[in-house]
Design a protein around this motif. Structure first.
Motif, PDB file in Angstrom:
ATOM      1  N   THR A 151       0.825  -1.052   0.010  1.00  0.00           N
ATOM      2  CA  THR A 151      -0.044   0.053  -0.120  1.00  0.00           C
ATOM      3  C   THR A 151       0.851   1.231   0.073  1.00  0.00           C
ATOM      4  O   THR A 151       0.545   2.214  -0.756  1.00  0.00           O
ATOM      5  CB  THR A 151      -1.085  -0.032   1.152  1.00  0.00           C
ATOM      6  N   ILE A 152       1.842   1.202   0.822  1.00  0.00           N
ATOM      7  CA  ILE A 152       2.812   2.457   0.731  1.00  0.00           C
ATOM      8  C   ILE A 152       3.627   2.589  -0.530  1.00  0.00           C
ATOM      9  O   ILE A 152       3.486   3.773  -0.846  1.00  0.00           O
ATOM     10  CB  ILE A 152       3.802   2.135   1.922  1.00  0.00           C
ATOM     11  N   LEU A 153       3.964   1.551  -1.028  1.00  0.00           N
ATOM     12  CA  LEU A 153       4.519   1.851  -2.452  1.00  0.00           C
ATOM     13  C   LEU A 153       3.670   2.010  -3.647  1.00  0.00           C
ATOM     14  O   LEU A 153       4.160   2.180  -4.688  1.00  0.00           O
ATOM     15  CB  LEU A 153       5.448   0.307  -2.681  1.00  0.00           C
ATOM     16  N   LYS A 154       2.668   1.807  -3.451  1.00  0.00           N
ATOM     17  CA  LYS A 154       1.498   2.275  -4.643  1.00  0.00           C
ATOM     18  C   LYS A 154       1.153   3.577  -4.383  1.00  0.00           C
ATOM     19  O   LYS A 154       0.634   4.214  -5.299  1.00  0.00           O
ATOM     20  CB  LYS A 154       0.103   1.254  -4.392  1.00  0.00           C
ATOM     21  N   GLY A 155       1.561   4.274  -3.263  1.00  0.00           N
ATOM     22  CA  GLY A 155       1.406   5.689  -3.263  1.00  0.00           C
ATOM     23  C   GLY A 155       2.380   6.437  -4.292  1.00  0.00           C
ATOM     24  O   GLY A 155       3.340   5.841  -4.777  1.00  0.00           O
ATOM     25  N   LYS A 156       2.052   7.537  -4.555  1.00  0.00           N
ATOM     26  CA  LYS A 156       3.035   8.468  -5.657  1.00  0.00           C
ATOM     27  C   LYS A 156       4.126   8.783  -4.885  1.00  0.00           C
ATOM     28  O   LYS A 156       3.975   9.389  -3.846  1.00  0.00           O
ATOM     29  CB  LYS A 156       2.040   9.830  -5.877  1.00  0.00           C
ATOM     30  N   PRO A 157       5.229   8.617  -5.401  1.00  0.00           N
ATOM     31  CA  PRO A 157       6.321   8.897  -4.840  1.00  0.00           C
ATOM     32  C   PRO A 157       6.709  10.509  -4.731  1.00  0.00           C
ATOM     33  O   PRO A 157       6.131  11.176  -5.717  1.00  0.00           O
ATOM     34  CB  PRO A 157       7.824   8.394  -5.781  1.00  0.00           C
ATOM     35  N   THR A 158       7.402  10.812  -3.862  1.00  0.00           N
ATOM     36  CA  THR A 158       7.714  12.284  -3.535  1.00  0.00           C
ATOM     37  C   THR A 158       8.862  12.618  -4.564  1.00  0.00           C
ATOM     38  O   THR A 158       9.600  11.625  -4.962  1.00  0.00           O
ATOM     39  CB  THR A 158       8.255  12.360  -2.128  1.00  0.00           C
ATOM     40  N   LEU A 159       8.545  13.830  -5.272  1.00  0.00           N
ATOM     41  CA  LEU A 159       9.463  14.224  -6.061  1.00  0.00           C
ATOM     42  C   LEU A 159      10.873  14.134  -5.841  1.00  0.00           C
ATOM     43  O   LEU A 159      11.308  14.694  -4.734  1.00  0.00           O
ATOM     44  CB  LEU A 159       9.027  15.494  -6.603  1.00  0.00           C
ATOM     45  N   GLY A 160      11.561  13.292  -6.734  1.00  0.00           N
ATOM     46  CA  GLY A 160      13.146  13.192  -6.387  1.00  0.00           C
ATOM     47  C   GLY A 160      13.426  11.809  -5.541  1.00  0.00           C
ATOM     48  O   GLY A 160      14.606  11.424  -5.781  1.00  0.00           O
ATOM     49  N   PHE A 161      12.404  11.177  -5.410  1.00  0.00           N
ATOM     50  CA  PHE A 161      12.570   9.862  -4.497  1.00  0.00           C
ATOM     51  C   PHE A 161      11.975   8.663  -5.417  1.00  0.00           C
ATOM     52  O   PHE A 161      11.885   7.716  -5.037  1.00  0.00           O
ATOM     53  CB  PHE A 161      11.468   9.862  -3.130  1.00  0.00           C
ATOM     54  N   GLU A 162      11.949   8.968  -6.568  1.00  0.00           N
ATOM     55  CA  GLU A 162      11.258   7.965  -7.399  1.00  0.00           C
ATOM     56  C   GLU A 162      12.140   6.788  -7.875  1.00  0.00           C
ATOM     57  O   GLU A 162      11.778   5.527  -7.815  1.00  0.00           O
ATOM     58  CB  GLU A 162      11.014   8.569  -9.146  1.00  0.00           C
ATOM     59  N   PRO A 163      13.663   6.880  -7.896  1.00  0.00           N
ATOM     60  CA  PRO A 163      14.501   5.904  -8.032  1.00  0.00           C
ATOM     61  C   PRO A 163      14.534   4.801  -6.672  1.00  0.00           C
ATOM     62  O   PRO A 163      14.349   3.687  -6.687  1.00  0.00           O
ATOM     63  CB  PRO A 163      16.093   6.338  -8.031  1.00  0.00           C
TER      64      PRO A 163
END
Length: 218
Positions: A151-163
């Motif tokens: 559930t956490i990882l399905k959330g939209k990543p914070t900008l800059g944390f995508e990798p």
């Protein structure tokens, strides 16, 4: 010196204007002064909060050096309650989470990480809290923990944390033996890391080890 007719007319017009709009003008002036005072008061309050929070954070660091775990955790708790809007609160909570994990208290560690993930005032700290919580849940294992991590990882990543988000998603797949899916996520993370200059070489090296374990880059 007596006023001439034109000057007298201007003075009378000014008096009439003042009488008509005096309340409005005073109201506007009062509002401006109030906003100015409120802004300065807010700036003073923020600076005061940061100063007090900094002192409490230093107390926590000192307690850690002395090996006083109870006092360290109490300082982290106090920062959450009293200075949640400062950067010291999430910093202290992340450290407290590590202390609790090292002591074998997974539940308390996750509680600190959840606080950061949900209540940190800064988006960057929230992202770190989510990533570390997802990792802790995967380490814990079990259907419930893995579902929460998902559930956490399905959330939209914070900008800059995508990798880092993609890397954790790869970890999530790997824990369940889904190597092909893990490799896909790791490769996506690798491509983003290659384009970014913000992440240290250690981050690339660690991801490369994970990639090699599931088939490598090629």
């Amino acid at each position: 010196m007596p006023l001439d007719l034109e000057e007298q007319e201007q003075l009378d017009s000014l008096k009439a204007f003042w009488e008509k709009y005096r309340s409005l003008i005073m109201g506007v002036v009062t509002a401006v002064l109030f906003v100015f005072a409120a802004y300065n008061g807010w700036q003073w309050w923020k600076n005061s909060q940061a100063t007090e929070a900094g002192k409490l954070y230093e107390t926590m660091m000192s307690s850690i050096e002395k090996g006083n775990k109870a006092q360290s955790m109490q300082a982290a708790d106090d920062l959450q309650k009293q200075f949640a809007g400062t950067s010291y609160a999430p910093m202290a909570s992340l450290i407290a989470a590590k202390l609790a994990a090292d002591a074998g208290d997974a539940a308390k560690s996750q509680a600190y990480l959840r606080w950061v993930a949900e209540k940190a005032a800064n988006d960057g700290y929230q992202a770190l809290g989510k990533l570390r919580l997802a990792t802790a849940l995967m380490d814990e294992g079990g259907a419930k923990s893995l579902a929460e991590a998902d559930t956490i990882l399905k959330g939209k990543p914070t900008l800059g944390f995508e990798p880092l988000w993609l890397e954790r998603r790869g970890d999530w797949y790997l824990v369940q033996g889904k190597n092909a899916d893990a490799r896909t996520s790791y490769l996506q993370a690798w491509k983003l890391l290659e384009k970014s200059k913000e992440f240290p070489q250690e981050a690339r090296s660690l991801l490369k080890v994970k990639l090699d374990a599931v088939g490598g880059i090629e």
